[in-house]
Design a protein around this motif. Structure first.
Motif, mmCIF file in Angstrom:
data_model
loop_
_atom_site.group_PDB
_atom_site.id
_atom_site.type_symbol
_atom_site.label_atom_id
_atom_site.label_comp_id
_atom_site.label_asym_id
_atom_site.label_seq_id
_atom_site.Cartn_x
_atom_site.Cartn_y
_atom_site.Cartn_z
ATOM 1 N N THR A 198 30.727 74.379 -72.401
ATOM 2 C CA THR A 198 31.987 74.583 -71.691
ATOM 3 C C THR A 198 32.116 76.047 -71.298
ATOM 4 O OG1 THR A 198 33.099 72.784 -72.864
ATOM 5 C CG2 THR A 198 34.497 74.488 -71.911
ATOM 6 N N PHE A 199 32.392 76.299 -70.026
ATOM 7 C CA PHE A 199 32.682 77.653 -69.570
ATOM 8 C C PHE A 199 34.182 77.916 -69.718
ATOM 9 C CE2 PHE A 199 28.934 76.727 -66.723
ATOM 10 C CZ PHE A 199 28.051 77.547 -67.405
ATOM 11 N N LEU A 200 34.526 79.118 -70.140
ATOM 12 C CA LEU A 200 35.911 79.513 -70.373
ATOM 13 C C LEU A 200 36.214 80.785 -69.588
ATOM 14 C CD1 LEU A 200 35.873 79.248 -74.268
ATOM 15 C CD2 LEU A 200 36.742 77.516 -72.697
ATOM 16 N N TYR A 201 37.357 80.814 -68.936
ATOM 17 C CA TYR A 201 37.802 82.003 -68.203
ATOM 18 C C TYR A 201 39.060 82.537 -68.887
ATOM 19 C CZ TYR A 201 39.841 84.860 -64.461
ATOM 20 O OH TYR A 201 40.394 85.881 -63.736
ATOM 21 N N ARG A 202 38.962 83.731 -69.410
ATOM 22 C CA ARG A 202 40.054 84.324 -70.201
ATOM 23 C C ARG A 202 40.612 85.533 -69.452
ATOM 24 N NH1 ARG A 202 40.204 87.880 -74.878
ATOM 25 N NH2 ARG A 202 41.779 87.195 -76.375
ATOM 26 N N PHE A 203 41.924 85.516 -69.238
ATOM 27 C CA PHE A 203 42.574 86.600 -68.504
ATOM 28 C C PHE A 203 43.859 86.991 -69.211
ATOM 29 C CE2 PHE A 203 45.689 88.087 -65.370
ATOM 30 C CZ PHE A 203 45.010 89.177 -64.845
ATOM 31 N N ILE A 204 44.016 88.299 -69.463
ATOM 32 C CA ILE A 204 45.248 88.849 -70.031
ATOM 33 C C ILE A 204 45.674 90.000 -69.131
ATOM 34 C CG2 ILE A 204 46.364 89.897 -72.031
ATOM 35 C CD1 ILE A 204 44.202 88.643 -73.778
ATOM 36 N N GLU A 215 39.572 90.449 -68.423
ATOM 37 C CA GLU A 215 39.087 89.332 -67.624
ATOM 38 C C GLU A 215 37.640 89.050 -68.033
ATOM 39 O OE1 GLU A 215 39.051 87.822 -62.960
ATOM 40 O OE2 GLU A 215 39.232 89.952 -63.416
ATOM 41 N N GLN A 216 37.409 87.874 -68.611
ATOM 42 C CA GLN A 216 36.115 87.589 -69.217
ATOM 43 C C GLN A 216 35.708 86.139 -68.980
ATOM 44 O OE1 GLN A 216 37.678 88.513 -73.064
ATOM 45 N NE2 GLN A 216 36.651 90.492 -73.180
ATOM 46 N N LEU A 217 34.409 85.912 -68.946
ATOM 47 C CA LEU A 217 33.842 84.569 -68.846
ATOM 48 C C LEU A 217 33.031 84.296 -70.105
ATOM 49 C CD1 LEU A 217 33.570 82.157 -66.786
ATOM 50 C CD2 LEU A 217 31.331 83.150 -66.207
ATOM 51 N N PHE A 218 33.332 83.159 -70.749
ATOM 52 C CA PHE A 218 32.658 82.787 -71.989
ATOM 53 C C PHE A 218 31.969 81.437 -71.836
ATOM 54 C CE2 PHE A 218 35.827 85.741 -73.539
ATOM 55 C CZ PHE A 218 35.223 86.374 -74.620
#
Length: 283
Positions: A198-204, A215-218
């Protein structure tokens, strides 16, 4: 360092706070999310579809590209969450361990890695919303309803059956789905085409011009994955046109299948950073 922190190391301001998520306090009791790992399961309806890759692309974060096949899916499920820290919460406090959820996602690639990206999620518990903020699932509060199998109901106990689900938000229709199961269908050993990381896009967002956004992609893999009672049927899917929803931008989609199943897994802090957009360096 601020003078108050240097001069008063034992002050209220210097005392560490606790909690897996906001709101954090000295005790951590108010945190929306219990400590990880979480053991999660679902009783799901699932419709697969194909859309034009150019229509999918705006739903993917930078760096992810849709597959040429344009494969996507929608799932509506009754969910159960059990925190490893407090397993008795599952039966003692059902409001903290059960919820309803709808996800829409797409198969995509990051470089030569193929995985799944969940573009939009609707849930009906605020603590599930908090979990999304930690990992990078774009969750919103909504109303999620679905029908269930009732084999003892005289009207529903024979022949083919159709189960459906509906999602709405603030009185607006988001999507509807249904799966019709033929009488005497053979159970499946696995859900076709459903797997991978699963790809995750994290933004704060930053509150200050002096601090950059996060801003990160996991990439996240689940453990203890198990599936059962997998049944195949014929799916149906329609999207609403609520003013603050975007699913109608997918245009006409081709429904390719419909399924029901139960699935379980463990979610833990084991995501791998693929890309940090702030410094532009892939990991």
């Amino acid at each position: 360092m601020d003078q108050a922190f240097r001069k008063k190391p034992n002050s209220q301001a210097a005392r560490p706070w606790m909690g897996q998520s906001w709101p954090r306090t000295a005790s951590g009791r108010s945190s929306l999310v219990e400590p990880l790992p979480h053991h999660i399961s679902c009783d799901a309806l699932h419709v697969t579809f194909r859309a034009a890759p150019d229509a999918i692309r705006p739903f993917l974060p930078p760096g992810l590209e849709p597959l040429d096949s344009g494969d996507g899916w929608v799932m509506i499920a009754e969910m159960a969450k059990a925190s490893a820290q407090d397993p008795e919460q599952f039966w003692r406090d059902p409001s903290r361990s059960s919820y309803n959820e709808c996800v829409i996602g797409f198969y995509c690639r990051f470089g030569d890695r193929i995985g799944r990206y969940t573009a939009l999620v609707w849930v009906d518990r605020d603590w599930s919303l908090g979990m999304g903020a930690i990992f990078g699932w774009g969750k919103r509060i909504g109303s999620i309803d679905r029908s269930r199998r009732h084999l003892t109901n005289p009207l529903l106990s024979g022949g083919s059956e159709t189960l459906g689900g509906v999602v709405s938000r603030h009185g607006h229709h988001v999507l509807s789905m249904a799966v019709t199961f033929d009488e005497g269908g053979t159970p499946l050993d696995q859900l076709p085409g459903h797997g991978g990381s699963t790809f995750l896009y994290r933004f704060i967002a930053s509150p200050s011009p002096d601090v950059p956004d996060i801003e990160q992609l996991f990439e996240l893999g689940f453990t203890n994955v198990a599936m059962s009672d997998i049944r195949a049927g014929h799916g149906r899917l329609s999207f609403g046109d609520a003013p603050d929803e975007e699913l109608c931008a997918l245009g006409a989609v081709e429904v390719t299948g419909g399924y029901a199943y139960q699935r379980g897994w463990t979610t833990d802090k084991q995501a791998r950073l693929l890309h940090d957009y702030a410094n532009g360096t892939p990991k």
